[in-house]
Design a protein around this motif. Sequence first.
Motif, mmCIF file in Angstrom:
data_model
loop_
_atom_site.group_PDB
_atom_site.id
_atom_site.type_symbol
_atom_site.label_atom_id
_atom_site.label_comp_id
_atom_site.label_asym_id
_atom_site.label_seq_id
_atom_site.Cartn_x
_atom_site.Cartn_y
_atom_site.Cartn_z
ATOM 1 N N ARG A 1 34.556 25.707 -0.719
ATOM 2 C CA ARG A 1 35.025 24.600 -1.548
ATOM 3 C C ARG A 1 34.239 23.339 -1.218
ATOM 4 N NH1 ARG A 1 39.547 21.112 -0.281
ATOM 5 N NH2 ARG A 1 39.900 22.416 1.530
ATOM 6 N N LEU A 2 33.715 22.673 -2.251
ATOM 7 C CA LEU A 2 33.035 21.383 -2.097
ATOM 8 C C LEU A 2 34.063 20.298 -2.389
ATOM 9 C CD1 LEU A 2 30.597 19.488 -1.788
ATOM 10 C CD2 LEU A 2 30.046 19.931 -4.156
ATOM 11 N N SER A 3 34.544 19.648 -1.337
ATOM 12 C CA SER A 3 35.607 18.658 -1.451
ATOM 13 C C SER A 3 35.026 17.247 -1.432
ATOM 14 C CB SER A 3 36.580 18.832 -0.284
ATOM 15 O OG SER A 3 37.594 17.867 -0.350
ATOM 16 N N VAL A 4 35.609 16.366 -2.238
ATOM 17 C CA VAL A 4 35.156 14.978 -2.368
ATOM 18 C C VAL A 4 36.279 14.057 -1.928
ATOM 19 C CG1 VAL A 4 34.406 13.212 -4.011
ATOM 20 C CG2 VAL A 4 33.730 15.586 -4.346
ATOM 21 N N ALA B 1 23.424 22.496 2.167
ATOM 22 C CA ALA B 1 24.077 23.766 1.848
ATOM 23 C C ALA B 1 23.045 24.863 1.617
ATOM 24 C CB ALA B 1 24.957 23.607 0.620
ATOM 25 N N VAL B 2 21.980 24.547 0.900
ATOM 26 C CA VAL B 2 20.950 25.542 0.628
ATOM 27 C C VAL B 2 20.259 25.955 1.930
ATOM 28 C CG1 VAL B 2 18.720 25.892 -0.519
ATOM 29 C CG2 VAL B 2 20.611 24.854 -1.771
ATOM 30 N N GLU B 3 20.081 25.008 2.844
ATOM 31 C CA GLU B 3 19.496 25.339 4.154
ATOM 32 C C GLU B 3 20.370 26.320 4.923
ATOM 33 O OE1 GLU B 3 18.946 21.630 6.162
ATOM 34 O OE2 GLU B 3 17.195 21.076 4.962
ATOM 35 N N LYS B 4 21.692 26.242 4.738
ATOM 36 C CA LYS B 4 22.610 27.159 5.417
ATOM 37 C C LYS B 4 22.851 28.429 4.609
ATOM 38 C CE LYS B 4 25.130 24.568 8.698
ATOM 39 N NZ LYS B 4 26.296 24.724 9.526
ATOM 40 N N GLY B 5 22.235 28.536 3.431
ATOM 41 C CA GLY B 5 22.375 29.739 2.617
ATOM 42 C C GLY B 5 23.564 29.734 1.681
ATOM 43 N N ILE B 6 24.136 28.572 1.422
ATOM 44 C CA ILE B 6 25.275 28.462 0.509
ATOM 45 C C ILE B 6 24.738 28.020 -0.851
ATOM 46 C CG2 ILE B 6 27.439 27.271 0.047
ATOM 47 C CD1 ILE B 6 27.620 26.810 3.114
ATOM 48 N N LEU B 7 24.942 28.868 -1.867
ATOM 49 C CA LEU B 7 24.454 28.532 -3.211
ATOM 50 C C LEU B 7 25.585 28.348 -4.212
ATOM 51 C CD1 LEU B 7 21.435 30.982 -3.409
ATOM 52 C CD2 LEU B 7 21.391 28.543 -2.937
ATOM 53 N N ASN B 8 26.672 29.094 -4.060
ATOM 54 C CA ASN B 8 27.803 29.010 -4.977
ATOM 55 C C ASN B 8 28.976 28.336 -4.281
ATOM 56 O OD1 ASN B 8 26.564 30.405 -7.109
ATOM 57 N ND2 ASN B 8 26.967 32.346 -6.069
ATOM 58 N N VAL B 9 29.554 27.336 -4.942
ATOM 59 C CA VAL B 9 30.713 26.633 -4.394
ATOM 60 C C VAL B 9 31.751 26.434 -5.493
ATOM 61 C CG1 VAL B 9 29.438 25.401 -2.605
ATOM 62 C CG2 VAL B 9 29.721 24.349 -4.830
ATOM 63 N N GLY C 1 20.484 19.655 -6.938
ATOM 64 C CA GLY C 1 20.026 20.040 -5.605
ATOM 65 C C GLY C 1 20.024 21.537 -5.381
ATOM 66 N N GLY C 2 20.652 22.291 -6.280
ATOM 67 C CA GLY C 2 20.610 23.749 -6.178
ATOM 68 C C GLY C 2 21.957 24.447 -6.064
ATOM 69 N N LEU C 3 23.063 23.707 -6.060
ATOM 70 C CA LEU C 3 24.371 24.355 -5.982
ATOM 71 C C LEU C 3 24.845 24.780 -7.368
ATOM 72 C CD1 LEU C 3 26.353 22.147 -3.452
ATOM 73 C CD2 LEU C 3 25.317 24.363 -3.071
ATOM 74 N N LYS C 4 25.582 25.879 -7.412
ATOM 75 C CA LYS C 4 26.147 26.369 -8.673
ATOM 76 C C LYS C 4 27.664 26.320 -8.559
ATOM 77 C CE LYS C 4 22.358 29.480 -9.554
ATOM 78 N NZ LYS C 4 21.791 30.177 -8.422
ATOM 79 N N PHE C 5 28.308 25.693 -9.562
ATOM 80 C CA PHE C 5 29.762 25.701 -9.640
ATOM 81 C C PHE C 5 30.207 25.531 -11.054
ATOM 82 C CE2 PHE C 5 28.403 21.601 -7.900
ATOM 83 C CZ PHE C 5 28.897 20.683 -8.797
#
Length: 117
Positions: free
Chosen positions: A29-32, A82-90, A113-117
């Motif tokens: 989860r990407l929390s703001v 996140a991409v550096e840690k291998g997280i692409l989908n959030v 930046g490369g995240l998909k949600f």
Amino acid sequence: MTKQTKQLKRKMRHNRVRAKIKGTAERPRLSVFKSNYHLYTQIINDSEGKTFIAVSDKEIKAKNKTRKALAYEIGKLTAKKAVEKGILNVIFDRSGYKFHGIVSELAKGAREGGLKF
């Protein structure tokens, strides 16, 4: 509308959204969170109770930027980490805030930046 009522309504919206979404290892989860002065994001795995990444606008040394421009930069920085840690989908958790202005710019930056949600 009083300040207490606004805070209560946001908290109610936040609880309603959080009842439906949970961050997992595959899709964290990407929390703001917005305070009056700063903006924070976290990428969280709720099943383990673990925070993978935490970013705030204090990390960006940008002066004379609008809050929207700063939110966009925070979104890009969060996505980069996140991409550096291998997280692409959030799963995007707006924490009860309306999806416009700062929250929308942060999401745009994270997507670019490369995240998909």
